[in-house]
Design a protein around this motif. Structure first.
Motif, PDB file in Angstrom:
ATOM      1  N   PRO A   1     -53.089 -16.245 -30.625  1.00 50.74           N
ATOM      2  CA  PRO A   1     -53.833 -17.475 -30.844  1.00 50.74           C
ATOM      3  C   PRO A   1     -55.083 -17.524 -29.963  1.00 50.74           C
ATOM      4  CG  PRO A   1     -51.986 -17.921 -29.404  1.00 50.74           C
ATOM      5  CD  PRO A   1     -51.892 -16.474 -29.792  1.00 50.74           C
ATOM      6  N   PRO A   2     -56.164 -18.097 -30.467  1.00 51.32           N
ATOM      7  CA  PRO A   2     -57.389 -18.177 -29.677  1.00 51.32           C
ATOM      8  C   PRO A   2     -57.386 -19.350 -28.696  1.00 51.32           C
ATOM      9  CG  PRO A   2     -57.771 -19.073 -31.841  1.00 51.32           C
ATOM     10  CD  PRO A   2     -56.354 -18.551 -31.833  1.00 51.32           C
ATOM     11  N   LEU A   3     -56.390 -20.217 -28.796  1.00 51.25           N
ATOM     12  CA  LEU A   3     -56.292 -21.380 -27.924  1.00 51.25           C
ATOM     13  C   LEU A   3     -54.947 -21.366 -27.208  1.00 51.25           C
ATOM     14  CD1 LEU A   3     -57.608 -23.995 -30.500  1.00 51.25           C
ATOM     15  CD2 LEU A   3     -58.847 -23.180 -28.498  1.00 51.25           C
ATOM     16  N   VAL A   4     -54.976 -21.577 -25.899  1.00 47.55           N
ATOM     17  CA  VAL A   4     -53.753 -21.671 -25.105  1.00 47.55           C
ATOM     18  C   VAL A   4     -53.827 -22.943 -24.268  1.00 47.55           C
ATOM     19  CG1 VAL A   4     -53.353 -19.175 -25.021  1.00 47.55           C
ATOM     20  CG2 VAL A   4     -54.727 -20.254 -23.253  1.00 47.55           C
ATOM     21  N   SER A   5     -52.679 -23.454 -23.885  1.00 52.49           N
ATOM     22  CA  SER A   5     -52.676 -24.650 -23.054  1.00 52.49           C
ATOM     23  C   SER A   5     -52.187 -24.305 -21.654  1.00 52.49           C
ATOM     24  CB  SER A   5     -51.815 -25.753 -23.675  1.00 52.49           C
ATOM     25  OG  SER A   5     -50.499 -25.319 -23.878  1.00 52.49           O
TER      26      SER A   5
ATOM     27  N   HIS B   1     -60.198 -26.313 -11.116  1.00 50.22           N
ATOM     28  CA  HIS B   1     -61.100 -25.886 -12.186  1.00 50.22           C
ATOM     29  C   HIS B   1     -60.485 -25.937 -13.573  1.00 50.22           C
ATOM     30  CE1 HIS B   1     -62.419 -23.774  -8.426  1.00 50.22           C
ATOM     31  NE2 HIS B   1     -63.354 -24.677  -8.666  1.00 50.22           N
ATOM     32  N   MET B   2     -59.178 -25.853 -13.652  1.00 44.69           N
ATOM     33  CA  MET B   2     -58.417 -26.050 -14.893  1.00 44.69           C
ATOM     34  C   MET B   2     -57.213 -26.884 -14.509  1.00 44.69           C
ATOM     35  SD  MET B   2     -58.395 -22.323 -16.684  1.00 44.69           S
ATOM     36  CE  MET B   2     -59.901 -21.544 -17.205  1.00 44.69           C
ATOM     37  N   HIS B   3     -56.817 -27.769 -15.414  1.00 43.34           N
ATOM     38  CA  HIS B   3     -55.752 -28.714 -15.086  1.00 43.34           C
ATOM     39  C   HIS B   3     -54.583 -28.590 -16.056  1.00 43.34           C
ATOM     40  CE1 HIS B   3     -58.642 -30.573 -12.406  1.00 43.34           C
ATOM     41  NE2 HIS B   3     -59.508 -30.554 -13.411  1.00 43.34           N
ATOM     42  N   ASP B   4     -53.439 -29.023 -15.585  1.00 38.59           N
ATOM     43  CA  ASP B   4     -52.267 -29.103 -16.440  1.00 38.59           C
ATOM     44  C   ASP B   4     -52.623 -29.912 -17.679  1.00 38.59           C
ATOM     45  OD1 ASP B   4     -49.504 -28.722 -17.051  1.00 38.59           O
ATOM     46  OD2 ASP B   4     -49.057 -30.734 -16.305  1.00 38.59           O
ATOM     47  N   GLY B   5     -52.352 -29.365 -18.851  1.00 40.73           N
ATOM     48  CA  GLY B   5     -52.655 -30.061 -20.091  1.00 40.73           C
ATOM     49  C   GLY B   5     -54.003 -29.713 -20.708  1.00 40.73           C
ATOM     50  N   ASP B   6     -54.786 -28.876 -20.059  1.00 35.99           N
ATOM     51  CA  ASP B   6     -56.058 -28.445 -20.652  1.00 35.99           C
ATOM     52  C   ASP B   6     -55.797 -27.460 -21.781  1.00 35.99           C
ATOM     53  OD1 ASP B   6     -57.481 -29.936 -18.827  1.00 35.99           O
ATOM     54  OD2 ASP B   6     -58.160 -28.228 -17.637  1.00 35.99           O
ATOM     55  N   LEU B   7     -56.627 -27.490 -22.780  1.00 37.90           N
ATOM     56  CA  LEU B   7     -56.604 -26.510 -23.863  1.00 37.90           C
ATOM     57  C   LEU B   7     -57.738 -25.530 -23.582  1.00 37.90           C
ATOM     58  CD1 LEU B   7     -55.113 -25.912 -26.554  1.00 37.90           C
ATOM     59  CD2 LEU B   7     -56.949 -27.136 -27.706  1.00 37.90           C
TER      60      LEU B   7
ATOM     61  N   PHE C   1     -65.951 -21.468 -14.828  1.00 39.86           N
ATOM     62  CA  PHE C   1     -65.052 -22.513 -14.355  1.00 39.86           C
ATOM     63  C   PHE C   1     -65.249 -22.763 -12.862  1.00 39.86           C
ATOM     64  CE2 PHE C   1     -63.243 -20.640 -18.154  1.00 39.86           C
ATOM     65  CZ  PHE C   1     -63.089 -21.768 -18.947  1.00 39.86           C
ATOM     66  N   GLU C   2     -66.527 -22.913 -12.486  1.00 38.07           N
ATOM     67  CA  GLU C   2     -66.960 -23.336 -11.163  1.00 38.07           C
ATOM     68  C   GLU C   2     -66.591 -22.386 -10.029  1.00 38.07           C
ATOM     69  OE1 GLU C   2     -66.173 -27.565 -10.527  1.00 38.07           O
ATOM     70  OE2 GLU C   2     -65.803 -27.717 -12.680  1.00 38.07           O
ATOM     71  N   ASN C   3     -66.345 -21.111 -10.346  1.00 38.13           N
ATOM     72  CA  ASN C   3     -66.042 -20.142  -9.306  1.00 38.13           C
ATOM     73  C   ASN C   3     -66.508 -18.765  -9.772  1.00 38.13           C
ATOM     74  OD1 ASN C   3     -65.088 -19.160  -6.873  1.00 38.13           O
ATOM     75  ND2 ASN C   3     -63.019 -19.954  -7.141  1.00 38.13           N
ATOM     76  N   TYR C   4     -66.571 -17.823  -8.877  1.00 43.71           N
ATOM     77  CA  TYR C   4     -67.036 -16.478  -9.213  1.00 43.71           C
ATOM     78  C   TYR C   4     -66.013 -15.728 -10.070  1.00 43.71           C
ATOM     79  CZ  TYR C   4     -70.541 -17.248  -5.609  1.00 43.71           C
ATOM     80  OH  TYR C   4     -71.572 -17.755  -4.879  1.00 43.71           O
TER      81      TYR C   4
ATOM     82  N   GLY D   1     -57.049 -12.140 -23.273  1.00 49.29           N
ATOM     83  CA  GLY D   1     -58.422 -12.577 -23.420  1.00 49.29           C
ATOM     84  C   GLY D   1     -58.959 -13.185 -22.138  1.00 49.29           C
ATOM     85  N   VAL D   2     -60.220 -13.585 -22.197  1.00 49.93           N
ATOM     86  CA  VAL D   2     -60.926 -14.219 -21.088  1.00 49.93           C
ATOM     87  C   VAL D   2     -61.169 -15.676 -21.472  1.00 49.93           C
ATOM     88  CG1 VAL D   2     -63.089 -14.219 -19.790  1.00 49.93           C
ATOM     89  CG2 VAL D   2     -61.992 -12.056 -20.388  1.00 49.93           C
ATOM     90  N   ALA D   3     -60.917 -16.591 -20.545  1.00 49.28           N
ATOM     91  CA  ALA D   3     -61.125 -18.017 -20.800  1.00 49.28           C
ATOM     92  C   ALA D   3     -62.611 -18.301 -20.974  1.00 49.28           C
ATOM     93  CB  ALA D   3     -60.559 -18.842 -19.654  1.00 49.28           C
ATOM     94  N   ARG D   4     -62.947 -19.064 -22.016  1.00 54.89           N
ATOM     95  CA  ARG D   4     -64.347 -19.370 -22.299  1.00 54.89           C
ATOM     96  C   ARG D   4     -64.666 -20.860 -22.280  1.00 54.89           C
ATOM     97  NH1 ARG D   4     -66.562 -14.938 -20.836  1.00 54.89           N
ATOM     98  NH2 ARG D   4     -66.407 -13.224 -22.285  1.00 54.89           N
ATOM     99  N   LEU D   5     -63.707 -21.710 -22.671  1.00 56.33           N
ATOM    100  CA  LEU D   5     -63.983 -23.143 -22.814  1.00 56.33           C
ATOM    101  C   LEU D   5     -62.731 -23.923 -22.481  1.00 56.33           C
ATOM    102  CD1 LEU D   5     -65.929 -25.408 -23.952  1.00 56.33           C
ATOM    103  CD2 LEU D   5     -64.789 -25.039 -26.135  1.00 56.33           C
ATOM    104  N   ARG D   6     -62.918 -25.030 -21.764  1.00 50.90           N
ATOM    105  CA  ARG D   6     -61.798 -25.908 -21.384  1.00 50.90           C
ATOM    106  C   ARG D   6     -61.962 -27.252 -22.079  1.00 50.90           C
ATOM    107  NH1 ARG D   6     -60.479 -29.957 -17.498  1.00 50.90           N
ATOM    108  NH2 ARG D   6     -62.651 -30.202 -16.928  1.00 50.90           N
ATOM    109  N   ILE D   7     -60.904 -27.672 -22.780  1.00 51.29           N
ATOM    110  CA  ILE D   7     -60.899 -28.981 -23.433  1.00 51.29           C
ATOM    111  C   ILE D   7     -59.797 -29.803 -22.771  1.00 51.29           C
ATOM    112  CG2 ILE D   7     -60.705 -30.235 -25.614  1.00 51.29           C
ATOM    113  CD1 ILE D   7     -61.293 -27.457 -26.987  1.00 51.29           C
ATOM    114  N   PRO D   8     -60.170 -30.803 -21.965  1.00 48.43           N
ATOM    115  CA  PRO D   8     -59.167 -31.578 -21.228  1.00 48.43           C
ATOM    116  C   PRO D   8     -58.166 -32.283 -22.152  1.00 48.43           C
ATOM    117  CG  PRO D   8     -61.376 -32.031 -20.417  1.00 48.43           C
ATOM    118  CD  PRO D   8     -61.525 -31.232 -21.676  1.00 48.43           C
ATOM    119  N   TYR D   9     -56.920 -32.303 -21.726  1.00 51.25           N
ATOM    120  CA  TYR D   9     -55.813 -33.064 -22.307  1.00 51.25           C
ATOM    121  C   TYR D   9     -55.283 -32.559 -23.649  1.00 51.25           C
ATOM    122  CZ  TYR D   9     -57.521 -36.238 -18.747  1.00 51.25           C
ATOM    123  OH  TYR D   9     -57.966 -36.766 -17.569  1.00 51.25           O
TER     124      TYR D   9
END
Length: 184
Positions: free
Chosen positions: A44-48, A57-63, A88-91, A163-171
């Motif tokens: 899947p291209p989306l993980v939670s 930089h990423m939170h519990d429940g982010d997609l 995601f705000e870090n190197y 894969g490599v994380a590209r986009l974070r969608i909160p909640y």
């Protein structure tokens, strides 16, 4: 044939219009899924996110939208410090990988800290790496994954990487988790 299609599309019958709406929704969802797969190169291209290891930089429940990339395109924390590359705000890049490549293990989402070659120490004072791969760590973790219970004494091999994380969608990851669909 054109007459049947025209009647189907203009029918006011409850059952026909309901079926038409469901069919349209299915085609739209399928098209979106195909576009996501075309971009991500992985399914899947989306993980939670399920946990706090990547805070703040990423939170519990982010997609998280992930993308399959060649291992030589992955930028580690160590290499990114000299170039200024940040995600995601870090190197460095954030990887989604299966520990030891096992499909029965929950995938992990952590930052690629450095690349290590086989038989070299994974960091100062550590054991020699049995294979070449990435040393990883959660942004909120004190220890590397390779000296914790996640992936002990084994760098993340390129073939373990989803894969490599590209986009974070909160909640939105909460919805995915509630449905019991692939979370990490």
């Amino acid at each position: 044939m054109a007459g049947i299609f025209k009647r189907f599309m203009s029918s006011q019958n409850f059952w026909v219009s309901t079926f038409r709406d469901i069919l349209f929704a299915g085609v739209a969802v399928g098209a979106i899924a195909l576009l996501l797969y075309a971009y991500a190169g992985v399914w899947p291209p989306l993980v939670s996110v399920d946990g706090l290891s990547m805070d703040p930089h990423m939170h519990d429940g982010d997609l998280i939208l992930i993308q399959k990339v060649s291992p030589d395109q992955i930028m580690t924390y160590a290499a990114a410090q000299s170039t200024g590359y940040r995600t995601f705000e870090n190197y460095g890049d954030v990887l989604v990988y299966r520990p030891f490549g096992r499909a029965d293990m929950t995938p992990v989402i952590h930052r690629a800290m450095m690349w290590v070659n086989a038989s070299e120490p994974m960091w100062a004072g550590s054991v020699a790496a049995p294979d070449s791969g990435f040393v990883t760590q959660g942004d909120n973790n004190y220890l590397y994954d390779q000296c914790s219970g996640i992936c002990p004494n084994a760098p993340v091999k390129p073939e373990w990487i989803m894969g490599v994380a590209r986009l974070r969608i909160p909640y939105l990851g909460y919805v995915r988790s509630l449905l019991g669909i692939f979370h990490i």
